[in-house]
Structure formats: C-alpha cells, structure tokens
Design an enzyme around this catalytic site. Structure first.
Site, PDB file in Angstrom:
ATOM      1  N   ASP A 140      39.001  38.670  30.664  1.00  0.00           N
ATOM      2  CA  ASP A 140      37.734  38.588  29.951  1.00  0.00           C
ATOM      3  C   ASP A 140      36.612  39.307  30.688  1.00  0.00           C
ATOM      4  O   ASP A 140      36.510  39.246  31.916  1.00  0.00           O
ATOM      5  CB  ASP A 140      37.343  37.118  29.760  1.00  0.00           C
ATOM      6  CG  ASP A 140      38.362  36.358  28.940  1.00  0.00           C
ATOM      7  OD1 ASP A 140      38.110  36.123  27.759  1.00  0.00           O
ATOM      8  OD2 ASP A 140      39.423  36.008  29.495  1.00  0.00           O
ATOM      9  N   LYS A 141      35.743  39.930  29.907  1.00  0.00           N
ATOM     10  CA  LYS A 141      34.566  40.596  30.478  1.00  0.00           C
ATOM     11  C   LYS A 141      33.498  39.582  30.850  1.00  0.00           C
ATOM     12  O   LYS A 141      32.886  39.673  31.919  1.00  0.00           O
ATOM     13  CB  LYS A 141      34.004  41.612  29.473  1.00  0.00           C
ATOM     14  CG  LYS A 141      32.776  42.368  29.973  1.00  0.00           C
ATOM     15  CD  LYS A 141      32.368  43.461  28.995  1.00  0.00           C
ATOM     16  CE  LYS A 141      31.197  44.269  29.537  1.00  0.00           C
ATOM     17  NZ  LYS A 141      30.862  45.418  28.647  1.00  0.00           N
TER      18      LYS A 141
END
Length: 381
Positions: free
Chosen positions: A81-82
C-alpha cells in the site's frame, strides 16, 4: 451481468460499528513475511526496505534513479500500500550493494530506509512471500463499540472471514474490471502487456467477489430458514437439492456452507480436491485444515461440480475461458487471520489491532467485516 459495484455480503450479522480509520503511515502498517530464509550467499543482494507515502512501483523507480539499476533487474514479491508504513524485501544484482550505504541520505529524502542487507542465490519474484503482518489503529471508538469489535474478532478468530479482493484491485474509479472486459471483447487494448493482464485479472476478481457474496447469501438462507422453505428457494433458482442434503447443510457448524461439488484445498497451501463427504469436509474446514475455493475463470481453470457448479456457472465467462493468455485458477473463498492482538486505549478512544494474513488476502476484507458500514461498497476507504 451488471458490472456496477454491488454491496458484498458480510459473514456475520452484527450491526454497523462506528469508528474512523485513516489509511496513513501512522495508523496502517504492513510488514512482509518472506517465503523462505535468505542464504546470505549468492549473486543477488536482498534488502529489507521501509517506505511511506510511496507505492512499490514508485519505490523501484527511486532505486533505479539513485543506483543506476534497471527496474527489470529489481525483484519484489508483491505490491504494498502507498498510504501506509510498509516493509518489504527487494532483490538487486550484488554489484549494486556497495552503493546502498553511500546513498543512505538520498533514500531517506525519499521516505525510504534500508533496514537490512542479505544475499541469496535467486532473484525475488512475484508471489515469493508467505504473507503479511498488519497493524491498524481505529479512532473515535467508544467503549461499547470496542466491546462489539472484540466480539466480532472472536468470531473471526474462530471461523475466519470472506477472502474478498480489496478495493486496490479495482482502481481509483472502480472501473478496472470494466476495462478488463473491454480488452477481452477487443474493444480496447493497451501497449503495455502487463497492464492488459492486470485489468483482465481485475475482471476475474470482480466475478470472484460476486460469486463469494452469492455463496454467502445461500449459506445465510440455509441457516435461517426451514428445510421446506429452503427447498422452495432452491426450486425458484432452478437448483436441484434433496431434503436430506439440506438437513446436512443446516447441521454444518460453520457459517459458510460446504456444498456438493465444491473444490476444496488444503489450507493454507496444498492440493485441490473435490468435496465428496460434506460432513467430513465441513469439520476439516472448521478445524482450518482445508477450505473451499472459488473460481478465477480462465483457459485452464479447475471447475466445480454438481450443485456448486450450477451456482458457479453464472460467474463464468466464455471470453475468459477461451483467452489464450488467461489461464485461470482458484482462490480460497475463506481465509483465517492469525496472531490476532487487540488493545483499546480508552483515554484516546483508539482501538489498536494486529493480525497476520497469508499472501493474496487483504486487510480491507477484515476491516469490512468489522465495520459493517451501511450502504457499503467496495470503495469504502
């Protein structure tokens, strides 16, 4: 089939639990667990990297720019995930290892930190991870809702949860699956072959989620209504089932019912096999020794049989089964969270949750099962 997102059913029947979750580096952490131990010898340097505010692909681009390594030479096991604080392992040719320490400050400026350096004889490839450990912090949580959350976690610890694909799979505008279908229909195509394959896989994921939700609906109906009422329901759906089988299904202790013809798989890794003795397989499912699987349609996909197949047919697509580059597979319908820990910090009205999931499973599926947001859709966060 309607390709707009429809609400996906939950496993458990509690009311919506109100709290705030922000997918950020402070409140959401993901730590990759490697598939194997690294040998500390070989032609590939293996580094454990901590990042925040960056996607995995953005991180690889930074390594390429700073070290001069080609992106194709970099290996990674999965996308992280960013909007989270994440750690994962990447591999690169050994000759670049001396440049890592020299560029520590350059990495830090990009929100990257190298935590460890090791070596191995092969490049890390997609799927070379065991799973991920997660940490989530829920805010604005009342004591009553904290108690409700603990009760839900007890159910998840005992029975597991639906293994839905998360919203990341479908893109910012929830239309990746629609683009995937257009590619199959030869209505559109992108120059990047990996993008085409990803969008087609998003369509597979959409069908899988819809099938899983349908199976949950059937399981709930079996549990909630009499044999007579169930017979009428199955008749209306043009599904053949006899009263004795329905009685056996109602007696299954697990909320997700094993149906005749289901394709089972030893959990968490192992061979596929057909569910022949439903009572036996339901008991193994309850013990987390095996679990039913759902279809990811494709040219070489393994299909269910009997009643399970009759339900599955609605979620098959001839363009997937005939597409040369889409082989297809099966995915666990159900997943079991492990090492679940929780703590309610009353003075801050915060609930802290830690857990482990095997590769391919989404923390968002667990959050969805806890929160039960009204009017919920796949783009809930």
């Amino acid at each position: 089939m309607n390709l707009n997102f429809m609400p996906l059913l939950h496993a458990y029947n509690h009311a919506s639990i109100d709290f705030h979750f922000n997918s950020s580096a402070r409140d959401f952490c993901v730590h990759e667990v490697p598939l194997y131990e690294f040998s500390n010898t070989g032609e590939h340097a293996v580094i454990q990297v901590r990042k925040s505010g960056l996607s995995t692909l953005e991180m690889l681009q930074i390594f390429s720019q700073i070290l001069g390594v080609r992106i194709a030479e970099l290996g990674y096991a999965g996308l992280k995930d960013k909007n989270a604080l994440t750690t994962q392992f990447i591999s690169l040719p050994k000759k670049y290892a001396p440049l890592l320490e020299k560029n520590t400050s350059n990495f830090q400026e990009k929100n990257l930190k190298i935590l460890s350096l090791n070596y191995h004889h092969n490049k890390i490839k997609l799927g070379h991870l065991k799973g991920n450990r997660f940490f989530m912090r829920f805010k604005k949580m009342t004591p009553l809702n904290a108690q409700k959350t603990e009760q839900v976690l007890e159910q998840i610890a005992r029975f597991g949860m639906p293994n839905y694909f998360g919203p990341q799979r479908f893109g910012k505008f929830n239309d990746n699956h629609q683009e995937g279908l257009k590619i199959l229909q030869n209505q559109t195509k992108f120059a990047h072959q990996k993008l085409n394959a990803f969008l087609i896989s998003s369509y597979q994921s959409y069908l899988f989620n819809a099938l899983l939700s349908k199976r949950l609906e059937i399981s709930k109906i079996i549990s909630a209504f009499s044999v007579k009422e169930n017979l009428e329901f199955f008749k209306q759906k043009n599904l053949n089932i006899n009263p004795n089988t329905l009685k056996a299904l109602k007696n299954q202790a697990h909320p997700f019912k094993i149906l005749e013809g289901d394709v089972m798989r030893h959990y968490p890794y192992g061979k596929f096999f057909d569910a022949l003795e439903l009572e036996k397989e339901s008991e193994r499912f309850l013990k987390k020794e095996a679990a039913p699987t759902g279809l990811l349609d494709g040219k070489k996909a393994l299909y269910a049989k009997n009643l399970s197949l009759e339900i599955e047919k609605e979620f098959q697509h001839n363009l997937l089964s005939s597409h040369a580059k889409t082989l297809g597979s099966r995915r666990f319908f159900w997943v079991f969270a492990e090492n679940v820990t929780s703590q309610y910090v009353k003075e801050k009205a915060q609930f802290e949750l830690g857990f482990y999931l095997p590769k391919g499973s989404y923390a968002s599926a667990l959050l969805k099962e806890i929160k039960h947001e009204k009017g919920e859709n796949n783009d809930e966060f």
